[in-house]
Design a protein around this motif. Structure first.
Motif, short mmCIF file in Angstrom:
data_model
loop_
_atom_site.label_atom_id
_atom_site.label_comp_id
_atom_site.label_asym_id
_atom_site.label_seq_id
_atom_site.Cartn_x
_atom_site.Cartn_y
_atom_site.Cartn_z
N TRP A 309 0.87 -1.19 0.00
CA TRP A 309 0.00 0.00 0.00
C TRP A 309 0.90 1.23 0.00
O TRP A 309 1.68 1.45 0.93
N LEU A 310 0.80 2.02 -1.07
CA LEU A 310 1.75 3.11 -1.30
C LEU A 310 1.21 4.47 -0.87
O LEU A 310 0.04 4.78 -1.07
N SER A 323 6.93 -1.03 -0.80
CA SER A 323 6.09 -0.10 -0.04
C SER A 323 6.50 -0.14 1.42
O SER A 323 7.08 -1.12 1.89
N LEU A 346 1.98 5.85 -11.94
CA LEU A 346 1.46 6.48 -10.73
C LEU A 346 1.70 7.98 -10.80
O LEU A 346 2.76 8.43 -11.24
N THR A 348 0.86 11.67 -8.48
CA THR A 348 0.34 12.23 -7.22
C THR A 348 -0.52 13.46 -7.49
O THR A 348 -0.14 14.34 -8.26
N THR A 365 -2.71 1.86 -3.53
CA THR A 365 -2.23 3.19 -3.15
C THR A 365 -3.28 3.91 -2.31
O THR A 365 -4.43 3.49 -2.25
#
Length: 446
Positions: A309-310, A323, A346, A348, A365
């Protein structure tokens, strides 16, 4: 090149008598080694181990009353009739006139700890061992609490030699042997005086200081050059991406001049692209979705979790391989978290905007990160990755929120990027990788 480590190594060599040629004396004359001391290294025969209390005076804050009773006399502006109160906060400043001033009434209580230019001051509470030399500020100066003033007792002890010695790893380790084990580490001046140091003859102290000055000056030049070069490398990478996304990095397809790039009516392109390219919305070429966070109040969502889980902090490099946290299958099923497959992009969208990476593992994530997957095989993930790196500044310009900037999926889906034909995407990615590899070899060698 770690210049801090290099300076520390120079000080180590200096204190072992290996930096400059030392005095030649008969081999049967040994360094004086006190019976209560086990030296950590050998020193030249002409040197000796001495206690600090034998060669320096040590003064701490002296006042007829506590510092607290003097606070009403502390001023925050420059006035020539005031004395500068030198505090720990000043140790690392650039001496920019941002001082606290004690008026003469307060200073009268502190004359015993008045300072002179070039005096050595050391912190003895909190940030132990932080040391500096007092500059000439043209005004009376006095020592604040939580620090000590150190002065040589005679002319055979060079102030500058002591200053370098106090900044050595050897001396930092020596301080650790006398510090208290309270919540806020400290040492007293009595214990400080019991520390043994290696002391060369005066002429060798002078040679050592001169040599350290020369070497440190060269290292400072290297550090400045290094920072400048690193800045240039970063700028060069940005410029390479700019050229790549404008179709100027590799040869592009030749098509008739009357064939124009498709420019959407709702978009004002920031630069021209080749006729064979087109401007496309990210949402038109990628599936985009965000992650989620299982409730922290439910232990079964987190304990013994095996699903990576990032968070934003996990996106440090171009590729994500691990992670710092894991969730369980129940945590995944009872939240908006989802599994993004290896190869997913990915991006942000909250707080730290525009960080981009490629997943090298299957992972979930939090909601501050979105995953992007090309919808068709004629879009190369690595090309979109470079395009996303290039729009970071644009994303930050439109990021919403006063305290923490953020964008939503809709905004990201409507972002336009320039898209070449598949064969050109491949050539561009290959060329960028080649150029970046060269720059990274240079960067890693500094």
């Amino acid at each position: 090149m770690n210049t801090k480590h290099l300076k520390a190594r120079i000080l180590d060599l200096a204190l072992q008598g290996k930096l400059v040629e030392n005095s030649k004396i008969p081999n049967d004359v040994k360094s004086r080694i006190p019976s209560d001391f086990n030296p950590p290294f050998e020193i030249p025969n002409s040197w000796q181990w001495v206690k600090l209390g034998e060669i320096v005076s040590v003064t701490d804050f002296v006042a007829n009353g506590s510092f607290a009773t003097l606070r009403e006399n502390v001023k925050y502006y420059n006035e020539k009739n005031y004395a500068i109160l030198v505090r720990l906060a000043d140790f690392t400043k650039n001496w920019d006139n941002n001082y606290i001033y004690c008026d003469k009434h307060a200073y009268d209580f502190l004359k015993k700890s008045s300072l002179k230019p070039n005096d050595i001051v050391m912190c003895n509470v909190g940030s132990l061992g932080v040391t500096f030399k007092v500059p000439d500020l043209g005004q009376p100066m006095t020592l604040a609490p939580n620090s000590i003033l150190i002065r040589p007792l005679n002319k055979n002890i060079l102030n500058d030699f002591l200053f370098y010695l106090f900044n050595s790893l050897f001396f930092k380790n020596s301080l650790n042997t006398i510090k208290s084990s309270t919540t806020q580490p400290k040492f007293n001046k009595t214990d400080f005086k019991t520390i043994y140091i290696p002391l060369p003859p005066l002429d060798e102290q002078e040679k050592i200081v001169k040599k350290i000055d020369e070497l440190f000056s060269q290292i400072d030049i290297l550090e400045t050059s290094k920072q400048s070069l690193l800045k240039n490398i970063k700028h060069t990478k940005t410029r390479i991406l700019d050229l790549a996304l404008q179709g100027k990095l590799v040869k592009n397809s030749r098509i008739p001049n009357d064939v124009k790039s498709r420019i959407p009516s709702d978009f004002n392109p920031p630069f021209k692209i080749p006729n064979s390219w087109q401007w496309v919305k990210l949402g038109d070429i990628c599936e985009i979705s965000s992650g989620g966070t299982p409730s922290r109040n439910e232990a079964e969502f987190w304990e013994n979790g095996t699903i990576p889980w990032l968070k934003i902090a996990d996106i440090k490099d171009d590729y994500v391989n691990s992670s710092s946290e894991f969730i369980t299958q129940k945590g995944l099923e009872n939240s908006s978290a989802k599994i993004f497959k290896k190869g997913t992009l990915l991006f942000t969208i909250f707080a730290t905007l525009g960080e981009v990476a490629i997943l090298n593992i299957d992972a979930s994530t939090n909601q501050a990160i979105v995953g992007l997957t090309p919808k068709k095989d004629n879009y190369i993930t690595k090309f979109i990755f470079f395009a996303l790196k290039n729009i970071k500044n644009s994303v930050n310009l439109i990021g919403r929120g006063a305290t923490q900037k953020n964008i939503n999926q809709t905004i990201l889906k409507n972002f336009y990027i320039p898209l070449p034909p598949l064969d050109e995407q491949e050539k561009i990615v290959k060329k960028i990788d080649e150029l970046f590899e060269i720059l990274e070899i240079i960067e890693n060698s500094l």
